[in-house]
Each structure stands twice: as C-alpha cells, then as structure tokens.
Design an enzyme around this catalytic site. Structure first.
Site, short mmCIF file in Angstrom:
data_model
loop_
_atom_site.label_atom_id
_atom_site.label_comp_id
_atom_site.label_asym_id
_atom_site.label_seq_id
_atom_site.Cartn_x
_atom_site.Cartn_y
_atom_site.Cartn_z
N GLY A 1 0.80 -1.23 0.00
CA GLY A 1 0.00 0.00 0.00
C GLY A 1 0.82 1.27 0.00
O GLY A 1 2.02 1.26 -0.25
N HIS B 1 2.30 4.80 -5.05
CA HIS B 1 2.92 5.83 -5.90
C HIS B 1 2.85 5.30 -7.32
O HIS B 1 2.31 4.19 -7.56
CB HIS B 1 4.35 6.10 -5.43
CG HIS B 1 5.18 4.86 -5.23
ND1 HIS B 1 5.54 4.05 -6.28
CD2 HIS B 1 5.68 4.28 -4.12
CE1 HIS B 1 6.25 3.03 -5.82
NE2 HIS B 1 6.35 3.14 -4.51
N GLU B 2 3.42 6.05 -8.25
CA GLU B 2 3.32 5.67 -9.67
C GLU B 2 3.92 4.29 -9.96
O GLU B 2 3.55 3.64 -10.93
CB GLU B 2 4.00 6.73 -10.56
CG GLU B 2 3.15 7.96 -10.81
CD GLU B 2 1.86 7.67 -11.58
OE1 GLU B 2 1.84 6.75 -12.40
OE2 GLU B 2 0.86 8.38 -11.32
N GLY B 3 4.90 3.87 -9.14
CA GLY B 3 5.49 2.54 -9.33
C GLY B 3 4.43 1.46 -9.17
O GLY B 3 4.28 0.57 -10.02
N HIS B 4 3.67 1.55 -8.06
CA HIS B 4 2.59 0.58 -7.84
C HIS B 4 1.58 0.64 -8.98
O HIS B 4 1.13 -0.39 -9.49
CB HIS B 4 1.84 0.89 -6.53
CG HIS B 4 2.66 0.75 -5.30
ND1 HIS B 4 3.06 1.83 -4.54
CD2 HIS B 4 3.17 -0.34 -4.66
CE1 HIS B 4 3.75 1.42 -3.50
NE2 HIS B 4 3.83 0.10 -3.54
N GLN C 1 7.94 -9.96 7.31
CA GLN C 1 9.11 -9.59 6.51
C GLN C 1 9.87 -8.41 7.09
O GLN C 1 10.83 -7.94 6.51
CB GLN C 1 8.73 -9.34 5.05
CG GLN C 1 7.91 -8.08 4.80
CD GLN C 1 7.37 -8.04 3.39
OE1 GLN C 1 6.51 -8.83 3.00
NE2 GLN C 1 7.88 -7.13 2.58
N MET D 1 11.03 5.67 -7.04
CA MET D 1 9.85 5.86 -6.18
C MET D 1 9.80 4.77 -5.12
O MET D 1 10.12 3.61 -5.39
CB MET D 1 8.59 5.83 -7.03
CG MET D 1 8.47 7.05 -7.89
SD MET D 1 6.92 7.03 -8.78
CE MET D 1 7.12 8.55 -9.72
N SER D 2 9.40 5.17 -3.91
CA SER D 2 9.28 4.23 -2.81
C SER D 2 8.31 4.81 -1.80
O SER D 2 8.30 6.04 -1.58
CB SER D 2 10.65 4.03 -2.14
OG SER D 2 10.48 3.45 -0.86
N ARG E 1 8.65 4.62 1.19
CA ARG E 1 9.47 5.12 2.29
C ARG E 1 10.05 6.51 2.00
O ARG E 1 10.60 7.13 2.91
CB ARG E 1 10.62 4.14 2.59
CG ARG E 1 10.14 2.85 3.23
CD ARG E 1 11.29 1.99 3.72
NE ARG E 1 10.84 0.89 4.56
CZ ARG E 1 10.67 -0.37 4.14
NH1 ARG E 1 10.91 -0.69 2.88
NH2 ARG E 1 10.26 -1.30 4.98
#
Ligand code: AMP
Length: 282
Positions: A31, A34-37, A61, A185-186, A188
């Site tokens: 969740g 960002h654009e990566g997801h 994890q 992008m992350s 975090r």
C-alpha cells in the site's frame, strides 16, 4: 471494484471469475501507492482481464527494530487510486486473517540468492516475503503476478520459488518508476526531510556513474564499486549498507563486469533505508 478482507470471500469471487474463463493478474503490495505501484496495476490490466491487488503490510518480513509499526498507510487513498486504474478486486486482510493464532508454517528459499544484498542486512526478510507471497498465491491463484524490478532481489527469489515449487503461474518483472530527478519511487520516500531528499539522489547518481564507467570500457568491479561508494559518501546523511555488482542469474559477486549483471545499492539516508539497482548486459 470489490474490496475483500476475508480470504474465503475473495476465493469464492475469484473462483467465479475463473469459471468465466478470466485470466487473473495479481499485484501484491504493502500500500501507500505511488506511480510505481500504479504502473504494475496498469501492466496487469493490459495483460489480463481480472486484476487483483493486495494491500497488506506483512509483519513477518520486517525485522526487530524495523519500520513495521510506522510504515505509511492510507487505505482510502489507495482504494481510490485502484478504482481509477480499473482494478477489479482489492484484498486488504488484517494480520489476524493472514496469521491466525497458532499459525506456524513458513516457506524459505535456502539458496545463496537470499543470503546476499538485502538478505545479508535484513535476516529473515526473504523468508517473510516467500511465505506471505506463497499464501497470497494460494489465495488468489493468479495466472500472472506482477512485481517491480525496483526490488530486483525479491523478483529473483520469487522466480526461484515459483520454479523450485512448480507453481502454476508466471512472474512478470516490471520496470522501475523514478521521480523526474532520478530517485526511485518508494513508499518510504515520505520519511525523508528536505535535506535527506536531496541526499537521496546519490543512489541513482551512483548507478549513472557506474553506467558511464562501463561505457568508457571499465570492467573491474572493485574499481567501479569504489567510485560509486565515493560518490554516495559525498552526501552527509548517507551511510552505505551495500554497493555490489552481481551476476544477474544467481546474484553472486563478480570481479569482472561481463554478461547480465546487476548493480545494486542500499543506503541509509538518515533513518530511512533506500535501495536502487540497474540491470545491464555487457
Ligand atoms: P511494496 O508496496 O513496496 O511492497 O511494493 C509493491 C510492489 O511494487 C513490489 O513489486 C515493488 O517492487 C513494486 N514497486 C515499488 N516501487 C517501485 C518502483 N519505483 N517502480 C516499480 N515498481 C515498484
């Protein structure tokens, strides 16, 4: 779009889709999109006709002292973004739905592939990843599962798990999405303050330096790593976790940069651990 937090209800809905001959594309996430997801979801939408996204911050994890509790979450915003992309199903289980009292079964890849890079600095991380992804695959039973190349080692470990356990699905690696200035992008990245956000650029810049050195004919891994490290250390908030050049097939370290290789970096910027990588065929 339908949202489920119960495993059985989702299984039932997907079983009907399967009976109708739908091809199921799955995008597992934690969740805070960002654009990566979103790029993974869009690719899933292009390649299948029933897209399932899971949003689950998986406790197994995260190691002790890592950011499980503080990991950014915004379910309402995420659901709106899924809807906009045209996702069909979102799975948002509670921790107790995935790991009920008495839960005790884990799936672990024991190969060297999980001992290097992030596996060395985050013991137990990949055991958590393979276990939860295995469960999610059993719940969703996707035809295709989409993962970002941003987590290149995760892709390699999961491809191995699918091969080793003869799982009936295909992993589709998707390209890394970056901000305009190159930062990968992350979720975090929201942890970074203004100065750290500038410092964070050293990760992608170090990969650019590596590609320039390669273009100029450098093939000595140690020399390239030293120059990448020197650049990263110019950022005052940066503490290097690892800078490695590995064989892309088994993630083993190499001395001479040749064939399909992966340049991988992990750096702490203040309290935020960031990773980035670049794959290259030389
Ligand atoms: P996460 O929510 O961080 O577990 O990520 C969910 C999926 O999105 C994983 O397959 C990640 O590799 C992928 N992902 C995260 N960041 C990016 C990015 N910048 N570009 C492409 N995929 C990404």
């Amino acid at each position: 779009m339908q949202v489920f937090n119960e495993i059985n209800a989702l299984k039932q809905a997907l079983s009907s889709e399967r009976k109708e001959g739908k091809k199921i594309g799955f995008v597992p996430t934690m969740g805070f999109f960002h654009e990566g997801h979103l790029s993974l979801m869009k690719q899933a939408k292009n390649e299948t006709n029933c897209v399932v996204v899971s949003i689950f911050v998986n406790p197994t994890q995260f190691g002790p002292g890592e950011d499980f509790e503080s990991y950014p979450r915004d379910l309402n915003r995420d659901l709106k973004l899924c809807e906009d992309v045209g996702v069909n199903y979102v799975f948002t289980p509670d921790v107790s739905e995935m790991y009920p009292t008495g839960y005790s079964t884990y799936v672990e890849c024991e190969g060297g592939i999980t001992k290097t890079l992030c596996g060395a600095s985050r013991p137990g991380h990949f055991k958590g990843v393979t276990s939860v992804v295995n469960k999610l695959f059993n719940i969703v039973e996707p035809d295709l599962a989409f993962f970002g190349q941003k987590d290149a080692q995760q892709v390699a470990v999961l491809e191995k798990m699918v091969r080793d356990l003869n799982m009936n699905l295909k992993i589709i690696p998707c390209p890394i999405k970056r901000e305009n200035d190159g930062l990968a992008m992350s979720s975090r990245n929201v942890y970074l303050n203004e100065d750290e956000r500038k410092d964070a650029l050293v990760l992608s810049q170090s990969l650019k330096i590596a590609s320039e050195l390669i273009a100029n004919g450098e093939t000595d891994a140690k020399s390239i790593i030293d120059q990448m490290k020197s650049h990263i250390m110019t950022a005052s908030s940066a503490v290097i976790d690892y800078v490695q050049i590995v064989d892309n097939s088994d993630l083993s370290d190499i001395d001479t940069v040749k064939g399909e290789v992966l340049f991988a970096v992990a750096v702490r910027i203040g309290r935020t651990r960031l990773i980035d990588n670049m794959r290259m065929t030389i």
